[in-house]
Design an enzyme around this catalytic site. Structure first.
Site, PDB file in Angstrom:
ATOM      1  N   ARG A 190     -63.854 -66.255  -2.089  1.00  0.00           N
ATOM      2  CA  ARG A 190     -62.859 -67.281  -2.430  1.00  0.00           C
ATOM      3  C   ARG A 190     -62.202 -67.814  -1.157  1.00  0.00           C
ATOM      4  O   ARG A 190     -62.537 -67.387  -0.046  1.00  0.00           O
ATOM      5  CB  ARG A 190     -61.812 -66.689  -3.359  1.00  0.00           C
ATOM      6  CG  ARG A 190     -61.025 -65.568  -2.688  1.00  0.00           C
ATOM      7  CD  ARG A 190     -60.053 -64.885  -3.631  1.00  0.00           C
ATOM      8  NE  ARG A 190     -58.986 -64.255  -2.873  1.00  0.00           N
ATOM      9  CZ  ARG A 190     -58.096 -63.416  -3.369  1.00  0.00           C
ATOM     10  NH1 ARG A 190     -58.142 -63.105  -4.635  1.00  0.00           N
ATOM     11  NH2 ARG A 190     -57.152 -62.903  -2.617  1.00  0.00           N
TER      12      ARG A 190
ATOM     13  N   VAL B 124     -66.094 -54.188   4.424  1.00  0.00           N
ATOM     14  CA  VAL B 124     -66.230 -54.194   5.890  1.00  0.00           C
ATOM     15  C   VAL B 124     -65.553 -52.983   6.555  1.00  0.00           C
ATOM     16  O   VAL B 124     -65.767 -52.732   7.735  1.00  0.00           O
ATOM     17  CB  VAL B 124     -65.690 -55.498   6.537  1.00  0.00           C
ATOM     18  CG1 VAL B 124     -66.486 -56.703   6.061  1.00  0.00           C
ATOM     19  CG2 VAL B 124     -64.198 -55.677   6.289  1.00  0.00           C
TER      20      VAL B 124
ATOM     21  N   ILE C 176     -52.361 -71.953   5.407  1.00  0.00           N
ATOM     22  CA  ILE C 176     -53.458 -72.568   4.653  1.00  0.00           C
ATOM     23  C   ILE C 176     -53.285 -72.221   3.175  1.00  0.00           C
ATOM     24  O   ILE C 176     -53.143 -71.043   2.830  1.00  0.00           O
ATOM     25  CB  ILE C 176     -54.831 -72.032   5.145  1.00  0.00           C
ATOM     26  CG1 ILE C 176     -54.975 -72.187   6.674  1.00  0.00           C
ATOM     27  CG2 ILE C 176     -55.975 -72.725   4.399  1.00  0.00           C
ATOM     28  CD1 ILE C 176     -54.915 -73.601   7.218  1.00  0.00           C
TER      29      ILE C 176
ATOM     30  N   ASN D 266     -64.541 -63.195   8.358  1.00  0.00           N
ATOM     31  CA  ASN D 266     -63.434 -63.837   7.624  1.00  0.00           C
ATOM     32  C   ASN D 266     -62.638 -62.864   6.752  1.00  0.00           C
ATOM     33  O   ASN D 266     -61.472 -63.129   6.460  1.00  0.00           O
ATOM     34  CB  ASN D 266     -64.017 -64.971   6.761  1.00  0.00           C
ATOM     35  CG  ASN D 266     -63.025 -65.495   5.756  1.00  0.00           C
ATOM     36  OD1 ASN D 266     -62.116 -66.256   6.095  1.00  0.00           O
ATOM     37  ND2 ASN D 266     -63.157 -65.079   4.502  1.00  0.00           N
TER      38      ASN D 266
ATOM     39  N   TYR E 185     -50.117 -57.200  10.338  1.00  0.00           N
ATOM     40  CA  TYR E 185     -51.027 -58.360  10.319  1.00  0.00           C
ATOM     41  C   TYR E 185     -51.092 -59.019  11.705  1.00  0.00           C
ATOM     42  O   TYR E 185     -52.175 -59.349  12.206  1.00  0.00           O
ATOM     43  CB  TYR E 185     -50.517 -59.354   9.278  1.00  0.00           C
ATOM     44  CG  TYR E 185     -51.427 -60.537   9.015  1.00  0.00           C
ATOM     45  CD1 TYR E 185     -52.608 -60.396   8.292  1.00  0.00           C
ATOM     46  CD2 TYR E 185     -51.093 -61.810   9.482  1.00  0.00           C
ATOM     47  CE1 TYR E 185     -53.428 -61.480   8.054  1.00  0.00           C
ATOM     48  CE2 TYR E 185     -51.904 -62.901   9.238  1.00  0.00           C
ATOM     49  CZ  TYR E 185     -53.074 -62.739   8.514  1.00  0.00           C
ATOM     50  OH  TYR E 185     -53.900 -63.825   8.278  1.00  0.00           O
TER      51      TYR E 185
ATOM     52  N   GLY F  57     -66.040 -61.686   3.252  1.00  0.00           N
ATOM     53  CA  GLY F  57     -64.901 -62.142   2.446  1.00  0.00           C
ATOM     54  C   GLY F  57     -65.150 -63.527   1.882  1.00  0.00           C
ATOM     55  O   GLY F  57     -64.263 -64.376   1.877  1.00  0.00           O
ATOM     56  N   ALA F  58     -66.369 -63.753   1.380  1.00  0.00           N
ATOM     57  CA  ALA F  58     -66.808 -65.108   1.021  1.00  0.00           C
ATOM     58  C   ALA F  58     -66.552 -65.466  -0.439  1.00  0.00           C
ATOM     59  O   ALA F  58     -66.940 -66.533  -0.892  1.00  0.00           O
ATOM     60  CB  ALA F  58     -68.295 -65.279   1.349  1.00  0.00           C
TER      61      ALA F  58
ATOM     62  N   SER G 239     -55.402 -65.705  13.335  1.00  0.00           N
ATOM     63  CA  SER G 239     -54.245 -66.351  12.693  1.00  0.00           C
ATOM     64  C   SER G 239     -53.242 -66.709  13.783  1.00  0.00           C
ATOM     65  O   SER G 239     -53.147 -65.995  14.797  1.00  0.00           O
ATOM     66  CB  SER G 239     -53.588 -65.385  11.702  1.00  0.00           C
ATOM     67  OG  SER G 239     -52.311 -65.873  11.324  1.00  0.00           O
TER      68      SER G 239
HETATM   69  N1  LIG Z   1     -54.469 -68.393   4.030  1.00  0.00           N
HETATM   70  C1  LIG Z   1     -53.857 -68.500   5.207  1.00  0.00           C
HETATM   71  O1  LIG Z   1     -52.818 -69.159   5.345  1.00  0.00           O
HETATM   72  C2  LIG Z   1     -54.449 -67.859   6.413  1.00  0.00           C
HETATM   73  C3  LIG Z   1     -53.866 -68.132   7.657  1.00  0.00           C
HETATM   74  C4  LIG Z   1     -54.397 -67.555   8.802  1.00  0.00           C
HETATM   75  C5  LIG Z   1     -55.484 -66.725   8.701  1.00  0.00           C
HETATM   76  N2  LIG Z   1     -56.036 -66.450   7.492  1.00  0.00           N
HETATM   77  C6  LIG Z   1     -57.186 -65.544   7.466  1.00  0.00           C
HETATM   78  O2  LIG Z   1     -58.282 -66.176   6.843  1.00  0.00           O
HETATM   79  C7  LIG Z   1     -59.111 -65.205   6.216  1.00  0.00           C
HETATM   80  C8  LIG Z   1     -59.332 -65.584   4.752  1.00  0.00           C
HETATM   81  O3  LIG Z   1     -58.068 -65.673   4.126  1.00  0.00           O
HETATM   82  P1  LIG Z   1     -57.831 -66.337   2.674  1.00  0.00           P
HETATM   83  O4  LIG Z   1     -56.526 -67.010   2.756  1.00  0.00           O
HETATM   84  O5  LIG Z   1     -59.032 -67.091   2.235  1.00  0.00           O
HETATM   85  O6  LIG Z   1     -57.628 -64.984   1.822  1.00  0.00           O
HETATM   86  P2  LIG Z   1     -58.156 -64.555   0.396  1.00  0.00           P
HETATM   87  O7  LIG Z   1     -57.371 -63.332   0.038  1.00  0.00           O
HETATM   88  O8  LIG Z   1     -58.166 -65.695  -0.557  1.00  0.00           O
HETATM   89  O9  LIG Z   1     -59.691 -64.139   0.696  1.00  0.00           O
HETATM   90  C9  LIG Z   1     -60.015 -63.000   1.429  1.00  0.00           C
HETATM   91  C10 LIG Z   1     -61.388 -62.504   0.985  1.00  0.00           C
HETATM   92  O10 LIG Z   1     -61.694 -61.319   1.749  1.00  0.00           O
HETATM   93  C11 LIG Z   1     -62.209 -60.332   0.859  1.00  0.00           C
HETATM   94  N3  LIG Z   1     -61.964 -59.007   1.389  1.00  0.00           N
HETATM   95  C12 LIG Z   1     -60.784 -58.353   1.494  1.00  0.00           C
HETATM   96  N4  LIG Z   1     -60.982 -57.115   1.975  1.00  0.00           N
HETATM   97  C13 LIG Z   1     -62.316 -56.988   2.202  1.00  0.00           C
HETATM   98  C14 LIG Z   1     -63.133 -55.942   2.680  1.00  0.00           C
HETATM   99  N5  LIG Z   1     -62.629 -54.741   3.002  1.00  0.00           N
HETATM  100  N6  LIG Z   1     -64.471 -56.157   2.791  1.00  0.00           N
HETATM  101  C15 LIG Z   1     -65.000 -57.355   2.436  1.00  0.00           C
HETATM  102  N7  LIG Z   1     -64.284 -58.371   1.953  1.00  0.00           N
HETATM  103  C16 LIG Z   1     -62.945 -58.185   1.834  1.00  0.00           C
HETATM  104  C17 LIG Z   1     -61.465 -60.584  -0.452  1.00  0.00           C
HETATM  105  O11 LIG Z   1     -62.127 -59.981  -1.565  1.00  0.00           O
HETATM  106  C18 LIG Z   1     -61.426 -62.103  -0.496  1.00  0.00           C
HETATM  107  O12 LIG Z   1     -62.584 -62.626  -1.102  1.00  0.00           O
HETATM  108  C19 LIG Z   1     -58.395 -63.862   6.399  1.00  0.00           C
HETATM  109  O13 LIG Z   1     -58.920 -63.197   7.525  1.00  0.00           O
HETATM  110  C20 LIG Z   1     -56.968 -64.279   6.671  1.00  0.00           C
HETATM  111  O14 LIG Z   1     -56.255 -63.310   7.405  1.00  0.00           O
HETATM  112  C21 LIG Z   1     -55.540 -66.997   6.343  1.00  0.00           C
END
Ligand SMILES: NC(=O)c1ccc[n+]([C@@H]2O[C@H](COP(=O)([O-])OP(=O)(O)OC[C@H]3O[C@@H](n4cnc5c(N)ncnc54)[C@H](O)[C@@H]3O)[C@@H](O)[C@H]2O)c1
Length: 245
Positions: A14, A62, A186, A88, A153, A11-12, A140
């Site tokens: 963005r 994934v 975040i 991620n 979630y 998930g790299a 999370s």
């Molecule tokens: N943003 C927040 O506040 C927050 C808080 C707690 C945890 N998180 C966790 O952090 C991680 C990243 O979150 P983010 O905010 O950067 O989200 P985001 O949506 O900006 O990025 C997620 C990335 O994962 C990729 N992705 C989604 N499904 C996928 C799959 N099946 N296979 C491969 N890649 C896949 C997407 O294309 C995207 O690039 C996630 O696991 C999220 O649950 C985020």
């Protein structure tokens, strides 16, 4: 700090995954980027190259267990080794339980929990053989405290936390550490979707009185990925501005 190390990040494309890639690259690691579409990885890859590190891009969903196994075999063949894995990739499909479809339940559990399982299983073979490695799972605080409208979630991230502890116990004797971080609110595309009212309510619950940014998470992931945390495994570090203590 990461000179000569290879790090794989799912998930790299963005957000938090991108910040982790750039942080580890700044620390000297060569980086393998994975996301659903390879072309989405261009911006992250450019940033890694700018830091003077090698980068490989892999199109990887994934949730596809066979594809995950195949990809990790190809990654190890291309890079020679894998020292760090950051699980991620994650999604949300929010809704109150009474309105939550089976499809939304399955989608979130499949990406967030099963995806973490598949990638960890695939990399653990490689790391156990080399008797070293560090796996960092992005959980999370919702997985610790729950949240109305996020039962799927919360279950997935709670699962990631208990999965982390179990696998840490299994792999410790082989020199492989497994830890998790639990970010709070975040700023990212995932949280941009929330209404102003929800954002304001969240802010009031954060003692440090600001939302986190992806770099706040990336710094802690880098700590857990590297040797400065050599005596830490099976641990979950909250990155929530004090929202969870
Ligand atoms: N943003 C927040 O506040 C927050 C808080 C707690 C945890 N998180 C966790 O952090 C991680 C990243 O979150 P983010 O905010 O950067 O989200 P985001 O949506 O900006 O990025 C997620 C990335 O994962 C990729 N992705 C989604 N499904 C996928 C799959 N099946 N296979 C491969 N890649 C896949 C997407 O294309 C995207 O690039 C996630 O696991 C999220 O649950 C985020």
């Amino acid at each position: 700090m990461f000179e000569g190390k290879i790090a794989v990040i799912t998930g790299a494309a963005r957000g938090i995954g991108q910040a982790i890639a750039w942080n580890l690259a700044a620390g000297g690691a060569d980086i393998v980027l994975c996301d659903i579409k390879e072309e989405w990885l261009q911006e992250t890859a450019d940033g890694v190259k700018k830091a003077g590190r090698r980068v490989w891009c892999f199109e990887l969903d994934v949730t596809d267990t066979d594809a995950v196994q195949k990809a990790f075999t190809e990654i190890a063949a291309a890079t020679g080794t894998i020292d760090i894995l950051v699980n991620n990739a994650g999604i949300t499909r929010d809704g109150l339980l009474m309105r939550m479809s089976e499809e939304d339940w399955d989608a979130v559990l499949t990406v967030n929990l099963k995806g973490t399982f598949s990638c960890t299983k695939a990399v653990s073979r490689i790391m156990m053989k080399q008797r070293s490695g560090s796996i960092v799972n992005i959980a999370s605080i919702i997985g610790l405290m729950g949240n109305a409208g996020q039962a799927n979630y919360a279950a997935s991230k709670g699962g990631v936390i208990s999965f982390t502890k179990s696998v840490a116990k299994e792999l410790a004797s082989r020199g492989v550490r497994v830890n998790a971080v639990a970010p709070g609110f975040i700023s990212s595309k995932m949280t941009d979707a929330l209404s102003e009212e929800v954002r304001q309510k969240m802010l009031e619950a954060i003692p440090l009185a600001r939302f986190g940014n992806p770099e706040d998470v990336a710094d802690v992931v880098a700590f857990l990925a590297g040797d400065r945390s050599a005596y830490i495994t099976g641990e979950v570090i909250n990155i929530s501005g004090g929202m969870v203590m």
